[in-house]
Design a protein around this motif. Structure first.
Motif, PDB file in Angstrom:
ATOM      1  N   GLY A   1      28.529  49.630  63.470  1.00 19.32           N
ATOM      2  CA  GLY A   1      27.663  48.970  62.502  1.00 19.32           C
ATOM      3  C   GLY A   1      27.289  49.864  61.334  1.00 19.32           C
ATOM      4  N   VAL A   2      26.744  49.217  60.313  1.00 25.53           N
ATOM      5  CA  VAL A   2      26.254  49.940  59.149  1.00 25.53           C
ATOM      6  C   VAL A   2      24.841  50.437  59.441  1.00 25.53           C
ATOM      7  N   LEU A   3      24.405  51.428  58.694  1.00 23.38           N
ATOM      8  CA  LEU A   3      23.031  51.907  58.866  1.00 23.38           C
ATOM      9  C   LEU A   3      22.065  50.814  58.452  1.00 23.38           C
ATOM     10  N   SER A   4      21.093  50.545  59.288  1.00 22.59           N
ATOM     11  CA  SER A   4      20.095  49.519  59.024  1.00 22.59           C
ATOM     12  C   SER A   4      18.759  50.174  58.694  1.00 22.59           C
ATOM     13  N   GLU A   5      18.206  49.836  57.542  1.00 22.31           N
ATOM     14  CA  GLU A   5      16.895  50.372  57.156  1.00 22.31           C
ATOM     15  C   GLU A   5      15.814  49.931  58.139  1.00 22.31           C
ATOM     16  N   GLU A   6      15.990  48.747  58.746  1.00 22.02           N
ATOM     17  CA  GLU A   6      14.999  48.245  59.714  1.00 22.02           C
ATOM     18  C   GLU A   6      14.952  49.090  60.984  1.00 22.02           C
ATOM     19  N   ALA A   7      15.983  49.908  61.211  1.00 27.05           N
ATOM     20  CA  ALA A   7      16.028  50.735  62.415  1.00 27.05           C
ATOM     21  C   ALA A   7      15.256  52.043  62.248  1.00 27.05           C
ATOM     22  N   TYR A   8      14.705  52.284  61.049  1.00 23.13           N
ATOM     23  CA  TYR A   8      13.858  53.453  60.809  1.00 23.13           C
ATOM     24  C   TYR A   8      12.410  53.016  60.978  1.00 23.13           C
ATOM     25  N   ILE A   9      11.715  53.651  61.899  1.00 25.05           N
ATOM     26  CA  ILE A   9      10.343  53.256  62.242  1.00 25.05           C
ATOM     27  C   ILE A   9       9.398  54.440  62.008  1.00 25.05           C
ATOM     28  N   GLN A  10       8.254  54.160  61.379  1.00 24.56           N
ATOM     29  CA  GLN A  10       7.202  55.160  61.193  1.00 24.56           C
ATOM     30  C   GLN A  10       6.253  55.087  62.390  1.00 24.56           C
ATOM     31  N   VAL A  11       5.972  56.228  62.976  1.00 21.18           N
ATOM     32  CA  VAL A  11       5.094  56.294  64.149  1.00 21.18           C
ATOM     33  C   VAL A  11       4.049  57.376  63.914  1.00 21.18           C
ATOM     34  N   PRO A  12       2.771  57.060  64.169  1.00 24.03           N
ATOM     35  CA  PRO A  12       1.742  58.101  64.070  1.00 24.03           C
ATOM     36  C   PRO A  12       2.030  59.219  65.079  1.00 24.03           C
ATOM     37  N   LEU A  13       1.861  60.461  64.639  1.00 25.49           N
ATOM     38  CA  LEU A  13       2.143  61.605  65.511  1.00 25.49           C
ATOM     39  C   LEU A  13       1.359  61.565  66.815  1.00 25.49           C
ATOM     40  N   GLN A  14       0.135  61.043  66.752  1.00 26.69           N
ATOM     41  CA  GLN A  14      -0.693  61.010  67.968  1.00 26.69           C
ATOM     42  C   GLN A  14      -0.077  60.147  69.072  1.00 26.69           C
ATOM     43  N   HIS A  15       0.890  59.266  68.721  1.00 24.14           N
ATOM     44  CA  HIS A  15       1.557  58.433  69.719  1.00 24.14           C
ATOM     45  C   HIS A  15       2.790  59.109  70.329  1.00 24.14           C
ATOM     46  N   LEU A  16       3.098  60.309  69.870  1.00 21.68           N
ATOM     47  CA  LEU A  16       4.281  61.018  70.359  1.00 21.68           C
ATOM     48  C   LEU A  16       3.863  62.218  71.196  1.00 21.68           C
ATOM     49  N   PRO A  17       4.651  62.551  72.216  1.00 24.92           N
ATOM     50  CA  PRO A  17       4.360  63.772  72.967  1.00 24.92           C
ATOM     51  C   PRO A  17       4.442  64.979  72.031  1.00 24.92           C
ATOM     52  N   GLU A  18       3.593  65.941  72.233  1.00 22.92           N
ATOM     53  CA  GLU A  18       3.539  67.098  71.341  1.00 22.92           C
ATOM     54  C   GLU A  18       4.884  67.808  71.217  1.00 22.92           C
ATOM     55  N   GLU A  19       5.608  67.930  72.332  1.00 29.49           N
ATOM     56  CA  GLU A  19       6.891  68.635  72.310  1.00 29.49           C
ATOM     57  C   GLU A  19       7.984  67.859  71.558  1.00 29.49           C
ATOM     58  N   ALA A  20       7.729  66.578  71.263  1.00 30.57           N
ATOM     59  CA  ALA A  20       8.724  65.747  70.563  1.00 30.57           C
ATOM     60  C   ALA A  20       8.426  65.612  69.075  1.00 30.57           C
ATOM     61  N   ARG A  21       7.453  66.303  68.573  1.00 27.39           N
ATOM     62  CA  ARG A  21       7.051  66.163  67.173  1.00 27.39           C
ATOM     63  C   ARG A  21       7.856  67.091  66.258  1.00 27.39           C
ATOM     64  N   GLN A  22       9.192  67.005  66.379  1.00 22.58           N
ATOM     65  CA  GLN A  22      10.059  67.838  65.561  1.00 22.58           C
ATOM     66  C   GLN A  22      11.349  67.090  65.229  1.00 22.58           C
ATOM     67  N   ILE A  23      11.926  67.417  64.094  1.00 24.02           N
ATOM     68  CA  ILE A  23      13.165  66.787  63.654  1.00 24.02           C
ATOM     69  C   ILE A  23      14.251  67.050  64.683  1.00 24.02           C
ATOM     70  N   GLY A  24      14.975  65.984  65.027  1.00 18.92           N
ATOM     71  CA  GLY A  24      16.062  66.083  65.999  1.00 18.92           C
ATOM     72  C   GLY A  24      15.673  65.705  67.409  1.00 18.92           C
ATOM     73  N   ALA A  25      14.379  65.605  67.676  1.00 17.67           N
ATOM     74  CA  ALA A  25      13.937  65.205  69.017  1.00 17.67           C
ATOM     75  C   ALA A  25      14.375  63.769  69.284  1.00 17.67           C
ATOM     76  N   VAL A  26      14.790  63.504  70.512  1.00 25.14           N
ATOM     77  CA  VAL A  26      15.245  62.173  70.911  1.00 25.14           C
ATOM     78  C   VAL A  26      14.185  61.558  71.819  1.00 25.14           C
ATOM     79  N   LEU A  27      13.798  60.330  71.471  1.00 29.65           N
ATOM     80  CA  LEU A  27      12.796  59.606  72.252  1.00 29.65           C
ATOM     81  C   LEU A  27      13.366  58.271  72.711  1.00 29.65           C
ATOM     82  N   THR A  28      12.890  57.803  73.838  1.00 25.37           N
ATOM     83  CA  THR A  28      13.308  56.511  74.369  1.00 25.37           C
ATOM     84  C   THR A  28      12.152  55.534  74.234  1.00 25.37           C
ATOM     85  N   ALA A  29      12.500  54.310  73.811  1.00 28.56           N
ATOM     86  CA  ALA A  29      11.490  53.255  73.655  1.00 28.56           C
ATOM     87  C   ALA A  29      12.046  51.952  74.207  1.00 28.56           C
TER      88      ALA A  29
END
Length: 142
Positions: free
Chosen positions: A69-97
Motif C-alpha cells: 500500500g501507499v503511505l496513509s496520512e491517517e495512519a500517523y497518530i499523535q499521542v500524549p507522552l503521558q499515555h506512553l511507557p517512559e522507555e518507549a518515548r523515543q524515535i524508533g520505538a515500536v508499540l502495539t495497539a
C-alpha cells in the motif's frame, strides 16, 4: 504445470528496495508455499506468478498499490507522552495497539516533542517499490 487459480506453488525469493537494501530472502531456506488466487501473498507478486512454470526464475518490481500500500496520512497518530511507557518515548520505538476491530497494530514512533509523540501505523514497507527475484520451485494441484 502452469501456475493458475488453485494451484499449490512453492517459490524462493529475494526482496530488495530501491536503495538496494535486501529486506527478506528465503533462497537458502525453505521455499514459501501458497495457493494461487487465495490472497496469501501480496497481489502484485501473485499476478506476476500467474502463468509461470516450475524452474522459471524472473525479476519483477511491484508498485506500492500492489504491494503493502501507499503511505496513509491517517495512519500517523499523535499521542500524549503521558499515555506512553517512559522507555518507549523515543524515535524508533515500536508499540502495539488495538485497532477498531480488535486487531493488533504495530506503530513506530517517528517524532517526539515535549508533550506529544507521533506514531506511524503504516506497514513498514508501505510506499516502497518492491523488487523481487523469484524462482518457481514447484507447481502442483492443491
Amino acid at each position: 504445470m502452469i501456475i493458475n487459480q488453485g494451484k499449490s506453488v512453492a517459490i524462493t525469493y529475494t526482496l530488495t528496495l530501491d536503495n538496494g537494501e535486501t529486506v527478506d530472502s528465503n533462497v537458502d531456506g525453505k521455499p514459501l508455499r501458497y495457493t494461487q488466487g487465495s490472497e496469501e501473498i501480496i497481489a502484485g507478486l501473485e499476478q506476476a506468478l500467474e502463468g509461470r512454470r516450475a524452474g522459471e526464475t524472473f525479476q519483477v518490481s511491484i508498485e506500492p498499490e500492489n504491494g503493502y500500500g501507499v503511505l496513509s496520512e491517517e495512519a500517523y497518530i499523535q499521542v500524549p507522552l503521558q499515555h506512553l511507557p517512559e522507555e518507549a518515548r523515543q524515535i524508533g520505538a515500536v508499540l502495539t495497539a488495538k485497532g477498531p476491530q480488535g486487531q493488533e497494530l504495530q506503530g513506530v514512533i517517528t517524532e517526539v516533542s515535549d508533550a506529544m509523540a507521533t506514531l506511524n501505523f503504516n506497514h513498514p514497507l508501505a510506499g516502497e517499490v518492491l523488487h523481487f527475484e523469484v524462482t518457481v520451485v514447484q507447481v502442483e494441484e492443491a
